[in-house]
Design a protein around this motif. Structure first.
Motif, PDB file in Angstrom:
ATOM      1  N   VAL A   6     -31.331  11.849  38.057  1.00  0.00           N
ATOM      2  CA  VAL A   6     -32.526  12.743  38.402  1.00  0.00           C
ATOM      3  C   VAL A   6     -33.049  13.155  36.968  1.00  0.00           C
ATOM      4  O   VAL A   6     -34.198  13.385  37.031  1.00  0.00           O
ATOM      5  CB  VAL A   6     -32.132  13.635  39.342  1.00  0.00           C
ATOM      6  N   SER A   7     -32.076  13.903  36.429  1.00  0.00           N
ATOM      7  CA  SER A   7     -32.756  14.681  35.013  1.00  0.00           C
ATOM      8  C   SER A   7     -33.491  13.832  34.292  1.00  0.00           C
ATOM      9  O   SER A   7     -34.775  14.062  33.819  1.00  0.00           O
ATOM     10  CB  SER A   7     -31.648  15.039  34.346  1.00  0.00           C
ATOM     11  N   GLU A   8     -32.926  12.848  33.902  1.00  0.00           N
ATOM     12  CA  GLU A   8     -33.574  11.761  33.139  1.00  0.00           C
ATOM     13  C   GLU A   8     -35.209  11.226  33.402  1.00  0.00           C
ATOM     14  O   GLU A   8     -36.017  11.231  33.022  1.00  0.00           O
ATOM     15  CB  GLU A   8     -32.918  10.468  32.756  1.00  0.00           C
ATOM     16  N   ALA A   9     -34.902  11.128  35.014  1.00  0.00           N
ATOM     17  CA  ALA A   9     -36.355  10.563  35.645  1.00  0.00           C
ATOM     18  C   ALA A   9     -37.050  11.754  35.598  1.00  0.00           C
ATOM     19  O   ALA A   9     -38.366  11.257  35.360  1.00  0.00           O
ATOM     20  CB  ALA A   9     -35.973  10.263  37.407  1.00  0.00           C
ATOM     21  N   LEU A  10     -36.878  13.015  35.831  1.00  0.00           N
ATOM     22  CA  LEU A  10     -37.861  14.216  35.520  1.00  0.00           C
ATOM     23  C   LEU A  10     -38.419  14.212  34.262  1.00  0.00           C
ATOM     24  O   LEU A  10     -39.447  14.700  33.968  1.00  0.00           O
ATOM     25  CB  LEU A  10     -37.000  15.382  36.232  1.00  0.00           C
ATOM     26  N   ASN A  11     -37.467  14.156  33.208  1.00  0.00           N
ATOM     27  CA  ASN A  11     -37.812  14.089  31.969  1.00  0.00           C
ATOM     28  C   ASN A  11     -38.845  13.011  31.681  1.00  0.00           C
ATOM     29  O   ASN A  11     -39.805  13.375  30.904  1.00  0.00           O
ATOM     30  CB  ASN A  11     -36.743  13.995  30.973  1.00  0.00           C
ATOM     31  N   TRP A  12     -38.724  11.978  32.136  1.00  0.00           N
ATOM     32  CA  TRP A  12     -39.719  10.867  31.769  1.00  0.00           C
ATOM     33  C   TRP A  12     -41.212  11.217  32.747  1.00  0.00           C
ATOM     34  O   TRP A  12     -42.294  11.139  32.130  1.00  0.00           O
ATOM     35  CB  TRP A  12     -39.240   9.482  32.495  1.00  0.00           C
ATOM     36  N   MET A  13     -40.963  11.754  33.772  1.00  0.00           N
ATOM     37  CA  MET A  13     -42.267  12.166  34.496  1.00  0.00           C
ATOM     38  C   MET A  13     -42.941  13.435  33.808  1.00  0.00           C
ATOM     39  O   MET A  13     -44.130  13.307  33.780  1.00  0.00           O
ATOM     40  CB  MET A  13     -41.781  12.643  35.848  1.00  0.00           C
ATOM     41  N   ASN A  14     -42.091  14.336  33.003  1.00  0.00           N
ATOM     42  CA  ASN A  14     -42.869  15.406  32.330  1.00  0.00           C
ATOM     43  C   ASN A  14     -43.608  14.559  31.091  1.00  0.00           C
ATOM     44  O   ASN A  14     -44.527  15.232  30.826  1.00  0.00           O
ATOM     45  CB  ASN A  14     -41.896  16.336  31.765  1.00  0.00           C
ATOM     46  N   GLU A  15     -42.964  13.727  30.573  1.00  0.00           N
ATOM     47  CA  GLU A  15     -43.681  13.116  29.322  1.00  0.00           C
ATOM     48  C   GLU A  15     -44.973  12.221  29.879  1.00  0.00           C
ATOM     49  O   GLU A  15     -46.005  12.119  29.329  1.00  0.00           O
ATOM     50  CB  GLU A  15     -42.666  11.942  28.852  1.00  0.00           C
ATOM     51  N   ILE A  16     -44.975  11.724  31.069  1.00  0.00           N
ATOM     52  CA  ILE A  16     -46.051  10.843  31.663  1.00  0.00           C
ATOM     53  C   ILE A  16     -47.067  11.823  32.050  1.00  0.00           C
ATOM     54  O   ILE A  16     -48.448  11.556  31.880  1.00  0.00           O
ATOM     55  CB  ILE A  16     -45.507   9.904  32.650  1.00  0.00           C
ATOM     56  N   ASP A  17     -46.546  13.076  32.499  1.00  0.00           N
ATOM     57  CA  ASP A  17     -47.701  14.052  32.951  1.00  0.00           C
ATOM     58  C   ASP A  17     -48.281  14.440  31.824  1.00  0.00           C
ATOM     59  O   ASP A  17     -49.592  14.821  31.840  1.00  0.00           O
ATOM     60  CB  ASP A  17     -46.876  15.034  33.819  1.00  0.00           C
ATOM     61  N   ARG A  18     -47.600  14.940  30.615  1.00  0.00           N
ATOM     62  CA  ARG A  18     -48.247  15.294  29.505  1.00  0.00           C
ATOM     63  C   ARG A  18     -49.468  14.330  28.971  1.00  0.00           C
ATOM     64  O   ARG A  18     -50.484  14.755  28.515  1.00  0.00           O
ATOM     65  CB  ARG A  18     -47.394  15.660  28.260  1.00  0.00           C
ATOM     66  N   LYS A  19     -49.025  13.002  29.127  1.00  0.00           N
ATOM     67  CA  LYS A  19     -49.992  11.990  28.627  1.00  0.00           C
ATOM     68  C   LYS A  19     -51.060  11.751  29.528  1.00  0.00           C
ATOM     69  O   LYS A  19     -52.474  11.431  29.153  1.00  0.00           O
ATOM     70  CB  LYS A  19     -49.278  10.679  28.264  1.00  0.00           C
ATOM     71  N   PHE A  20     -50.822  11.657  30.769  1.00  0.00           N
ATOM     72  CA  PHE A  20     -51.763  11.129  31.920  1.00  0.00           C
ATOM     73  C   PHE A  20     -52.395  12.296  32.789  1.00  0.00           C
ATOM     74  O   PHE A  20     -53.150  12.062  33.866  1.00  0.00           O
ATOM     75  CB  PHE A  20     -51.183   9.893  32.591  1.00  0.00           C
ATOM     76  N   GLU A  21     -51.840  13.496  32.778  1.00  0.00           N
ATOM     77  CA  GLU A  21     -52.062  14.465  33.477  1.00  0.00           C
ATOM     78  C   GLU A  21     -52.132  14.429  35.094  1.00  0.00           C
ATOM     79  O   GLU A  21     -52.967  14.320  35.849  1.00  0.00           O
ATOM     80  CB  GLU A  21     -53.601  15.104  33.269  1.00  0.00           C
ATOM     81  N   LEU A  22     -50.802  14.137  35.518  1.00  0.00           N
ATOM     82  CA  LEU A  22     -50.664  13.877  36.646  1.00  0.00           C
ATOM     83  C   LEU A  22     -50.662  15.150  37.678  1.00  0.00           C
ATOM     84  O   LEU A  22     -50.940  15.123  38.819  1.00  0.00           O
ATOM     85  CB  LEU A  22     -49.151  13.169  36.980  1.00  0.00           C
ATOM     86  N   THR A  23     -50.332  16.395  37.218  1.00  0.00           N
ATOM     87  CA  THR A  23     -50.459  17.488  37.898  1.00  0.00           C
ATOM     88  C   THR A  23     -51.566  18.296  37.378  1.00  0.00           C
ATOM     89  O   THR A  23     -52.477  17.796  36.376  1.00  0.00           O
ATOM     90  CB  THR A  23     -49.340  18.346  37.413  1.00  0.00           C
ATOM     91  N   ASP A  24     -51.651  19.186  38.039  1.00  0.00           N
ATOM     92  CA  ASP A  24     -52.979  20.165  37.552  1.00  0.00           C
ATOM     93  C   ASP A  24     -52.731  21.469  37.988  1.00  0.00           C
ATOM     94  O   ASP A  24     -51.521  21.889  38.096  1.00  0.00           O
ATOM     95  CB  ASP A  24     -54.389  19.682  38.443  1.00  0.00           C
ATOM     96  N   SER A  25     -53.441  22.390  37.582  1.00  0.00           N
ATOM     97  CA  SER A  25     -53.429  23.941  37.992  1.00  0.00           C
ATOM     98  C   SER A  25     -53.046  24.334  39.418  1.00  0.00           C
ATOM     99  O   SER A  25     -52.468  25.328  39.684  1.00  0.00           O
ATOM    100  CB  SER A  25     -54.828  24.564  37.571  1.00  0.00           C
TER     101      SER A  25
END
Length: 365
Positions: free
Chosen positions: A37-56
Motif C-alpha cells: 500500500v505504501s509504495e502504491a500511494l507513493n506512486w500515486m503521489n508522483e502521478i498526481d504531481r505530474k498529471f494533477e489527479l486531485t484538486d483543491s
C-alpha cells in the motif's frame, strides 16, 4: 405514475466520482507493487504531481481517509503498517476479470473451437429437424408451429412430425484446472514486466471460476527453483524471486493436485517465458541456463507423456518472443498432445479465457 429522477451531475471520467477515478489507479498500482500500500500511494503521489489527479476540493489525504472509511485499507497503529483488506483483494480480482474478460467479449464469434451441439444445459441458437430419440423438452414450439402453418396452411391447423424442430443445447461440464505461473527471475528481466500480466490473468481466472463456475476447481501453482501452491487471496502479493525455472517440479505438483480431484475432466495451463533450467535431485539443485539441457528436457518430456496417458492436456502460454524456445515448446506439446500459444502480454488473457471456455464443453448426442 413515476417520472424521471434527476441527480446532481458528478464531473469525471464516465461519470465517476473523484474517489472512483483514483480507486481505479490505486488498484492498478497495487498489482504492480505486489500489494504494498505504501509504495502504491507513493506512486500515486508522483502521478498526481505530474498529471494533477486531485484538486483543491479533493486531495490525496481525502482519498486515503476514504479508503480507510470504506474498508479498502487498514492501519496498525502500533506498528504503523498499512495493508489492504480482503475487500480490496476481491476488488482487484473483479477488476482484472472486467479488464481481461471484457476484451474477450468484444472479439468476433466463432472462437470456441470444440463447441458441438447436443443435449445439454446451455441453449444454442441453432435448430434442426426432430429425429427419433430427441426429447420433448428440446422441441422449439414457436418454430414448429410456424413450420406447420407454412406446410399445411392456417385455415385448419395440423402438425406432423416433419414440422417439428428442436432447439439444440451445449452441455457444460465441470473442470478441474491447475494454473502454473513461472516466477523465475527472467519474468522481470530485459526491461519487460511479465509477472504482472500473469498475475492479472490468474486473478481474473479465479474470479471467473468462483463466480460463474462454482462447481469447478482451480489450483494455482508457482514455480521457480521449487514449486508450491498459493491461495487466491495471495495473488496480489505474488512476486518474482532469484530463481531458475524448475518446470518439472511445477508439473509434478500439478499432477499431484489433479490426482486428488474426483472430476474426470482435468487440465493444466502453464504461463512461462523460458525453457526449463533447473531440476531438484535429492537435496541438490541441478541447474543449467545455457541452451536446452537434455537431462532437464527429458524429464519434462516424460512428464508430458505421463499427463497424456492420464488424459491431462497441458496448454502452454509462452510469453517470450525468442524463436529459440519454439523447439522446446513444440516438442513438449507434441509429446503431451496438448496446445501451445505464443502470446504477447496484451493478449495473454484472451487466449487463456478462450481456451478455458472451449475446454469446458463436451459433445453429447
Amino acid at each position: 405514475m413515476k417520472g424521471h429522477r434527476f441527480l446532481k451531475f458528478e464531473e469525471g471520467a464516465d461519470g465517476k466520482s473523484k474517489f472512483d477515478q483514483l480507486l481505479d489507479i490505486f488498484m492498478q498500482m497495487l498489482t504492480y507493487t505486489n500489494g504494498d500500500v505504501s509504495e502504491a500511494l507513493n506512486w500515486m503521489n508522483e502521478i498526481d504531481r505530474k498529471f494533477e489527479l486531485t484538486d483543491s476540493e479533493y486531495g490525496m489525504g481525502d482519498f486515503i481517509d476514504d479508503l480507510k472509511e470504506r474498508g479498502y485499507i487498514s492501519e496498525d497503529p502500533e506498528k504503523g503498517n498499512i495493508s489492504i483488506t480482503p475487500k480490496t483483494e476481491q476488488s482487484i480480482r473483479k477488476r482484472s476479470l472486467e479488464e481481461i474478460f471484457g476484451k474477450l467479449r468484444k472479439t468476433k464469434s466463432g472462437n470456441h473451437q470444440t463447441f458441438k451441439p447436443g443435449v445439454g444445459d446451455e441453449i444454442n441458437p441453432e435448430t434442426k429437424p426432430f429425429q427419433f430419440g430427441d426429447t420433448l423438452e428440446q422441441i422449439d414450439f414457436t418454430e414448429s408451429i410456424r413450420n406447420a402453418q407454412i406446410n399445411h396452411g392456417v385455415e385448419r391447423f395440423q402438425m406432423h412430425e416433419d414440422d417439428l424442430h428442436i432447439r439444440e443445447t451445449d452441455f457444460k461440464t465441470q473442470t478441474s484446472t491447475v494454473l502454473m505461473i513461472d516466477i523465475s527471475h527472467s519474468m522481470i528481466l530485459y526491461g519487460e514486466d511479465r509477472i504482472t500480466p500473469a498475475k492479472k490473468v490468474a486473478m481474473a481466472l479465479s474470479e471467473l471460476i468462483t463466480t460463474k463456475y462454482p462447481k469447478d476447481t482451480l489450483d494455482i501453482v508457482v514455480f521457480g527453483n521449487d514449486a508450491w501452491t498459493v491461495e487466491i487471496k495471495e495473488l496480489p502479493y505474488l512476486q518474482v524471486g532469484p530463481y531458475h525455472t524448475n518446470t518439472v517440479a511445477g508439473i509434478e505438483l500439478a499432477m499431484e493436485l489433479l490426482r486428488k480431484r474426483k472430476n474426470p475432466n482435468k487440465q493444466i495451463f502453464m504461463i512461462t517465458d523460458g525453457k526449463p533450467t533447473c531440476l531438484k535431485i535429492g537435496k541438490r539443485y541441478y541447474k543449467n541456463s545455457f541452451g536446452i539441457d537434455r537431462k532437464i528436457f527429458s524429464r519434462c518430456l516424460n512428464l508430458a507423456a505421463q499427463c497424456k496417458k492420464l488424459k491431462i492436456p497441458i496448454t502452454t502460454f509462452m510469453i517470450a518472443t525468442d524463436p529459440y524456445l519454439q523447439r522446446f515448446v513444440t516438442e513438449f506439446t507434441e509429446t503431451n498432445n496438448g496446445k501451445a500459444f505464443f502470446a504477447s502480454l496484451d493478449n495473454l488473457g484472451a487466449f487463456i479465457f478462450r481456451d478455458f471456455e472451449s475446454g469446458r464443453r463436451k459433445t453429447l448426442y
